[in-house]
Motif scaffolding. Sequence first.
Motif, PDB file in Angstrom:
ATOM      1  N   ILE A 161      43.704  37.321  97.071  1.00  0.00           N
ATOM      2  CA  ILE A 161      42.596  37.869  98.030  1.00  0.00           C
ATOM      3  C   ILE A 161      43.014  37.784  99.548  1.00  0.00           C
ATOM      4  N   ASP A 162      42.775  38.010 100.240  1.00  0.00           N
ATOM      5  CA  ASP A 162      43.190  37.649 101.842  1.00  0.00           C
ATOM      6  C   ASP A 162      41.510  37.499 103.032  1.00  0.00           C
ATOM      7  N   ALA A 163      41.847  36.802 103.682  1.00  0.00           N
ATOM      8  CA  ALA A 163      40.300  36.318 104.228  1.00  0.00           C
ATOM      9  C   ALA A 163      40.997  35.936 105.610  1.00  0.00           C
ATOM     10  N   THR A 164      39.812  36.062 106.521  1.00  0.00           N
ATOM     11  CA  THR A 164      40.397  35.583 107.565  1.00  0.00           C
ATOM     12  C   THR A 164      39.132  35.017 108.212  1.00  0.00           C
ATOM     13  N   THR A 165      38.882  33.423 109.034  1.00  0.00           N
ATOM     14  CA  THR A 165      37.834  32.516 109.478  1.00  0.00           C
ATOM     15  C   THR A 165      38.323  32.400 110.629  1.00  0.00           C
ATOM     16  N   THR A 166      36.774  32.453 111.221  1.00  0.00           N
ATOM     17  CA  THR A 166      37.314  31.524 112.752  1.00  0.00           C
ATOM     18  C   THR A 166      37.632  30.347 112.739  1.00  0.00           C
ATOM     19  N   PHE A 174      51.145  28.547 111.660  1.00  0.00           N
ATOM     20  CA  PHE A 174      50.387  30.298 111.871  1.00  0.00           C
ATOM     21  C   PHE A 174      49.407  30.876 111.375  1.00  0.00           C
ATOM     22  N   GLY A 175      48.411  29.479 111.356  1.00  0.00           N
ATOM     23  CA  GLY A 175      47.131  30.193 110.568  1.00  0.00           C
ATOM     24  C   GLY A 175      46.339  30.168 109.476  1.00  0.00           C
ATOM     25  N   THR A 176      47.992  29.789 108.498  1.00  0.00           N
ATOM     26  CA  THR A 176      47.616  30.303 106.908  1.00  0.00           C
ATOM     27  C   THR A 176      47.612  29.728 105.873  1.00  0.00           C
ATOM     28  N   ILE A 177      46.623  28.931 105.433  1.00  0.00           N
ATOM     29  CA  ILE A 177      46.048  28.093 104.584  1.00  0.00           C
ATOM     30  C   ILE A 177      46.101  28.692 103.370  1.00  0.00           C
ATOM     31  N   ALA A 178      46.849  28.638 102.179  1.00  0.00           N
ATOM     32  CA  ALA A 178      46.562  29.126 100.549  1.00  0.00           C
ATOM     33  C   ALA A 178      46.340  28.185  99.649  1.00  0.00           C
ATOM     34  N   THR A 185      43.392  33.175 106.658  1.00  0.00           N
ATOM     35  CA  THR A 185      44.100  32.689 108.022  1.00  0.00           C
ATOM     36  C   THR A 185      42.661  32.399 109.748  1.00  0.00           C
ATOM     37  N   THR A 186      43.171  31.909 110.181  1.00  0.00           N
ATOM     38  CA  THR A 186      42.956  32.352 110.937  1.00  0.00           C
ATOM     39  C   THR A 186      42.799  33.133 112.271  1.00  0.00           C
ATOM     40  N   HIS A 187      41.713  33.519 112.464  1.00  0.00           N
ATOM     41  CA  HIS A 187      41.364  34.879 113.562  1.00  0.00           C
ATOM     42  C   HIS A 187      42.960  34.223 114.606  1.00  0.00           C
ATOM     43  N   ARG A 188      43.664  35.291 114.670  1.00  0.00           N
ATOM     44  CA  ARG A 188      44.651  35.180 115.081  1.00  0.00           C
ATOM     45  C   ARG A 188      45.535  37.005 116.442  1.00  0.00           C
ATOM     46  N   PHE A 195      45.340  31.645 118.002  1.00  0.00           N
ATOM     47  CA  PHE A 195      44.525  31.256 117.517  1.00  0.00           C
ATOM     48  C   PHE A 195      43.231  32.216 118.572  1.00  0.00           C
ATOM     49  N   SER A 196      42.128  32.836 118.205  1.00  0.00           N
ATOM     50  CA  SER A 196      41.119  33.438 118.308  1.00  0.00           C
ATOM     51  C   SER A 196      39.553  33.074 117.322  1.00  0.00           C
ATOM     52  N   LEU A 197      38.143  33.545 118.332  1.00  0.00           N
ATOM     53  CA  LEU A 197      37.507  33.575 118.038  1.00  0.00           C
ATOM     54  C   LEU A 197      36.921  34.916 117.943  1.00  0.00           C
ATOM     55  N   ASP A 198      37.380  35.751 118.001  1.00  0.00           N
ATOM     56  CA  ASP A 198      37.536  37.289 117.503  1.00  0.00           C
ATOM     57  C   ASP A 198      37.746  37.851 116.417  1.00  0.00           C
ATOM     58  N   ILE A 199      37.101  38.606 115.733  1.00  0.00           N
ATOM     59  CA  ILE A 199      37.373  39.175 114.570  1.00  0.00           C
ATOM     60  C   ILE A 199      38.369  40.419 115.078  1.00  0.00           C
ATOM     61  N   HIS A 200      37.446  41.430 116.120  1.00  0.00           N
ATOM     62  CA  HIS A 200      38.324  42.572 116.434  1.00  0.00           C
ATOM     63  C   HIS A 200      39.655  42.645 117.254  1.00  0.00           C
ATOM     64  N   ALA A 201      39.935  41.243 117.848  1.00  0.00           N
ATOM     65  CA  ALA A 201      41.305  40.611 118.344  1.00  0.00           C
ATOM     66  C   ALA A 201      42.260  40.971 117.583  1.00  0.00           C
ATOM     67  N   ASP A 202      41.486  39.335 115.986  1.00  0.00           N
ATOM     68  CA  ASP A 202      42.303  39.318 114.871  1.00  0.00           C
ATOM     69  C   ASP A 202      42.630  41.540 114.268  1.00  0.00           C
ATOM     70  N   LEU A 203      41.656  42.082 114.200  1.00  0.00           N
ATOM     71  CA  LEU A 203      42.299  43.295 113.485  1.00  0.00           C
ATOM     72  C   LEU A 203      42.927  44.280 114.062  1.00  0.00           C
ATOM     73  N   SER A 204      43.088  44.343 115.613  1.00  0.00           N
ATOM     74  CA  SER A 204      44.072  44.835 116.649  1.00  0.00           C
ATOM     75  C   SER A 204      45.112  44.601 116.380  1.00  0.00           C
ATOM     76  N   ARG A 205      45.769  43.574 116.023  1.00  0.00           N
ATOM     77  CA  ARG A 205      47.411  43.106 115.959  1.00  0.00           C
ATOM     78  C   ARG A 205      47.730  42.718 114.023  1.00  0.00           C
ATOM     79  N   ARG A 206      46.581  43.528 113.532  1.00  0.00           N
ATOM     80  CA  ARG A 206      47.221  43.818 112.453  1.00  0.00           C
ATOM     81  C   ARG A 206      48.171  45.174 112.515  1.00  0.00           C
ATOM     82  N   ASP A 207      49.312  45.327 111.340  1.00  0.00           N
ATOM     83  CA  ASP A 207      50.192  46.403 111.636  1.00  0.00           C
ATOM     84  C   ASP A 207      49.738  47.861 111.306  1.00  0.00           C
TER      85      ASP A 207
END
Length: 501
Positions: A60-65, A89-93, A118-121, A136-148
């Motif tokens: 399971i993958d998640a992102t957070t503020t 890189f903002g990721t804790i497993a 992972t922290t929004h990034r 790092f970012s607080l904006d989920i849209h900014a995080d999603l924009s950087r995805r593949d």
Amino acid sequence: MIGHRFAPVLRELQPLTDRFAAAGHRLFLVGGTVRDLLLADQGDDRVVDRVLAIDDDFDIDATTTAHPAQIKQCLQGWADAVWTQGERFGTIAAMKRVPSTSPAAMPGRMIDRVYEITTHRAEAYQGHSRKPTVEFSLDIHADLSRRDFTVNAMAIELTANPVDGHPAGLGTGTAEPVMIDPVMIDPVVIDPFGGRTDLTDRVLRTPLGPEASFSDDPLRMLRAARFIARYRLQPDAALLRAVRSMGDRMQIVSAERIRDELGKLLAAPLPGDGLQFVARTGLLQHVVPELVAAVSQTDESCHAHLWDHTVALVDAVRHPDQLHRFQRPLVRLAALLHPLGATKARARLLTLRHANDESRDVVGLIELLTPLLVRLVQQHEPWTDGEVRRHVHAAGRLLHELHELVRAEGRVHTGTIALRLTDGLRTLQARIDDMAQNEPLHDLGPQIDGAQVMAMLGVGPGRAVGQALAFLTEVRLDEGVLASSDLQIRLEEWWNNHVEK
């Protein structure tokens, strides 16, 4: 919205969701987890069973503020294990032991579920660096924009309040989390780039322009091949143009990352379309450059381009059957590299930093395949007992993998060659099975050990003992298991004629 039948995933995540909400953080399911949920919602048979049952290997993958230190605080007392290798890189497993919900699981069986949070990034590769810079970012849209890809640029907020739309515990005048029964809500999919539509239409696009996406992480160009193969997606024109013009950017990607991504491509149900994409766009030059020449060569045995034959061979390696479990990724890697021959394949595996044992096995399969194909196609005499033993001995623990490669060749060829390969292998396997009823084909070394050799010959340790064991191995392969008295006679005859005593 997504359907109620995904309640098992949301219910399992509820205790973790409550912790983040109570701390004032937002938590989102993201990436491949959301993609697979939506594919299951469409009835996609590749993912529906494992998603709806939350299969044992469903990570399971998640992102957070929350920032990494805050993520660790939320996990404290809940997770059974926490890994911080990706913290910069903002990721804790985390790992949590949970009851298995797989239909095949025994009642009460527990599994180790892995969560990556992972922290929004926003991240990008700079210049010739192989390491991304992270903001790092607080904006989920900014995080999603950087995805593949758009199909991975979707999220489901877990901490949303279904009543007023606020995150649980936020904007409600209280620090207490709003307890949500996941069965009673339809979480909203956050999809700013049309990934859900692209899943339905089978289109592969990037959230931002592909030049920006591939500049951020050039490995995404190779990853596109995996998504094309695994999810039957078609790359859009902009993505194709970008890959063809940006292949040199792959030079900043580490060999280990290329190796791992190639392995994931080969693990797809049918990697062929992805491999053709790699060749068509020029990426092959940056993944396995030695294979580039194969794109234009002709395979005389099937009157087709060698590359097309190779791709078809990779696809023809099927799922392991219940009787003989073989290592499919290993076999497919051998199929892909077979046109190179053993020496060049070994060099490429070394460059890609494959483990020594994996390289040894792949090269071994390549070395064994061609002689076996020639024997099956060109020689029609029955297999002698000695030939069968030597075949089994040479293949060793790779026997099933080698035979699957031959089966794959039989599926790819047509006419007489296909018939000879298929029938010839069936006959050979039957001979192996019959002989295994009468002698231990799993152990084709000498019948006695060095101590017994020294006792029989009345000699001490030395080079001659090793030579005697080599001779006895040949006897075992040619003649099978001998009685002890016959074996001693053969050994003494050899000793009496041995010139290096």
